[in-house]
Design a protein around this motif. Structure first.
Motif, PDB file in Angstrom:
ATOM      1  N   ARG A  29       0.828  -1.220   0.000  1.00  0.00           N
ATOM      2  CA  ARG A  29       0.000   0.000   0.000  1.00  0.00           C
ATOM      3  C   ARG A  29       0.853   1.258   0.000  1.00  0.00           C
ATOM      4  NH1 ARG A  29      -4.310  -2.559   4.164  1.00  0.00           N
ATOM      5  NH2 ARG A  29      -5.536  -3.639   2.587  1.00  0.00           N
ATOM      6  N   HIS A  30       1.934   1.259   0.748  1.00  0.00           N
ATOM      7  CA  HIS A  30       2.839   2.411   0.743  1.00  0.00           C
ATOM      8  C   HIS A  30       3.414   2.636  -0.653  1.00  0.00           C
ATOM      9  CE1 HIS A  30       2.993   3.670   4.903  1.00  0.00           C
ATOM     10  NE2 HIS A  30       3.116   2.405   5.302  1.00  0.00           N
ATOM     11  N   GLU A  32       2.100   1.698  -3.519  1.00  0.00           N
ATOM     12  CA  GLU A  32       1.053   2.111  -4.448  1.00  0.00           C
ATOM     13  C   GLU A  32       0.610   3.550  -4.213  1.00  0.00           C
ATOM     14  OE1 GLU A  32      -2.150  -0.673  -4.893  1.00  0.00           O
ATOM     15  OE2 GLU A  32      -0.811  -2.263  -5.566  1.00  0.00           O
ATOM     16  N   ARG A  33       0.635   4.020  -2.982  1.00  0.00           N
ATOM     17  CA  ARG A  33       0.275   5.411  -2.688  1.00  0.00           C
ATOM     18  C   ARG A  33       1.410   6.372  -3.017  1.00  0.00           C
ATOM     19  NH1 ARG A  33      -1.939   3.599   2.653  1.00  0.00           N
ATOM     20  NH2 ARG A  33       0.095   4.207   3.424  1.00  0.00           N
ATOM     21  N   GLY A  34       2.614   5.836  -3.176  1.00  0.00           N
ATOM     22  CA  GLY A  34       3.758   6.687  -3.445  1.00  0.00           C
ATOM     23  C   GLY A  34       4.440   7.211  -2.193  1.00  0.00           C
ATOM     24  N   ASP A  35       4.024   6.715  -1.022  1.00  0.00           N
ATOM     25  CA  ASP A  35       4.663   7.115   0.235  1.00  0.00           C
ATOM     26  C   ASP A  35       6.113   6.649   0.279  1.00  0.00           C
ATOM     27  OD1 ASP A  35       2.108   7.917   0.957  1.00  0.00           O
ATOM     28  OD2 ASP A  35       1.750   6.187   2.249  1.00  0.00           O
ATOM     29  N   ARG A  36       6.347   5.501  -0.304  1.00  0.00           N
ATOM     30  CA  ARG A  36       7.682   4.899  -0.341  1.00  0.00           C
ATOM     31  C   ARG A  36       7.913   4.313  -1.721  1.00  0.00           C
ATOM     32  NH1 ARG A  36       6.903   1.196   4.963  1.00  0.00           N
ATOM     33  NH2 ARG A  36       6.538   2.874   6.444  1.00  0.00           N
ATOM     34  N   GLN A  37       9.186   4.108  -2.025  1.00  0.00           N
ATOM     35  CA  GLN A  37       9.571   3.464  -3.275  1.00  0.00           C
ATOM     36  C   GLN A  37      10.270   2.143  -2.955  1.00  0.00           C
ATOM     37  OE1 GLN A  37       8.976   4.513  -6.509  1.00  0.00           O
ATOM     38  NE2 GLN A  37       7.671   5.973  -5.456  1.00  0.00           N
ATOM     39  N   PRO A  38      10.017   1.107  -3.753  1.00  0.00           N
ATOM     40  CA  PRO A  38      10.741  -0.147  -3.541  1.00  0.00           C
ATOM     41  C   PRO A  38      12.237   0.083  -3.719  1.00  0.00           C
ATOM     42  CG  PRO A  38       9.020  -0.405  -5.210  1.00  0.00           C
ATOM     43  CD  PRO A  38       9.109   1.031  -4.880  1.00  0.00           C
ATOM     44  N   ARG A  39      13.025  -0.554  -2.844  1.00  0.00           N
ATOM     45  CA  ARG A  39      14.480  -0.433  -2.924  1.00  0.00           C
ATOM     46  C   ARG A  39      15.104  -1.807  -2.790  1.00  0.00           C
ATOM     47  NH1 ARG A  39      16.565   2.733   1.655  1.00  0.00           N
ATOM     48  NH2 ARG A  39      14.881   1.740   2.766  1.00  0.00           N
ATOM     49  N   GLY A  40      16.353  -1.896  -3.162  1.00  0.00           N
ATOM     50  CA  GLY A  40      17.144  -3.094  -2.963  1.00  0.00           C
ATOM     51  C   GLY A  40      16.519  -4.340  -3.560  1.00  0.00           C
ATOM     52  N   ALA A  41      16.492  -5.394  -2.751  1.00  0.00           N
ATOM     53  CA  ALA A  41      16.010  -6.697  -3.221  1.00  0.00           C
ATOM     54  C   ALA A  41      14.540  -6.632  -3.644  1.00  0.00           C
ATOM     55  CB  ALA A  41      16.212  -7.747  -2.140  1.00  0.00           C
ATOM     56  N   ALA A  42      13.735  -5.824  -2.960  1.00  0.00           N
ATOM     57  CA  ALA A  42      12.322  -5.708  -3.328  1.00  0.00           C
ATOM     58  C   ALA A  42      12.180  -5.134  -4.734  1.00  0.00           C
ATOM     59  CB  ALA A  42      11.578  -4.838  -2.324  1.00  0.00           C
ATOM     60  N   LYS A  43      13.011  -4.165  -5.062  1.00  0.00           N
ATOM     61  CA  LYS A  43      12.965  -3.563  -6.401  1.00  0.00           C
ATOM     62  C   LYS A  43      13.361  -4.586  -7.469  1.00  0.00           C
ATOM     63  CE  LYS A  43      14.455   0.570  -8.827  1.00  0.00           C
ATOM     64  NZ  LYS A  43      15.204   1.834  -8.721  1.00  0.00           N
ATOM     65  N   VAL A  44      14.366  -5.375  -7.163  1.00  0.00           N
ATOM     66  CA  VAL A  44      14.793  -6.424  -8.099  1.00  0.00           C
ATOM     67  C   VAL A  44      13.683  -7.452  -8.276  1.00  0.00           C
ATOM     68  CG1 VAL A  44      16.423  -8.320  -8.458  1.00  0.00           C
ATOM     69  CG2 VAL A  44      17.242  -6.113  -7.613  1.00  0.00           C
TER      70      VAL A  44
END
Length: 75
Positions: A29-30, A32-44
């Motif tokens: 949810r964060h 998708e709302r743009g509160d946070r951006q995926p980083r590191g392993a989650a982004k991969v």
């Protein structure tokens, strides 16, 4: 990365997407709302999901649940 678009393209609810790929619903949810951006392993992982979700699902299935050659009935 547009996580909401990716999830929508896969036809999954937030809960389904989170469960299938090992994310918490709150984290999703964060993103998708743009509160946070995926980083590191989650982004991969999200990048791999975007290109080949079936491969990720196959890799995440517990080994004991995968069909093994010795259990496959041969004609």
């Amino acid at each position: 990365m547009d996580v909401a678009d990716l999830r929508t393209r896969l036809g999954l609810t937030q809960t389904q997407f989170a469960r299938h790929f090992g994310f918490s619903v709150e984290t999703l949810r964060h993103w998708e709302r743009g509160d946070r951006q995926p980083r590191g392993a989650a982004k991969v992982l999200l990048s791999v999901i975007a290109h080949n979700p079936a491969a990720v699902l196959d890799a995440l299935v517990p080994e004991f649940a995968k069909p093994h050659e010795e259990f496959v009935t041969k004609p």
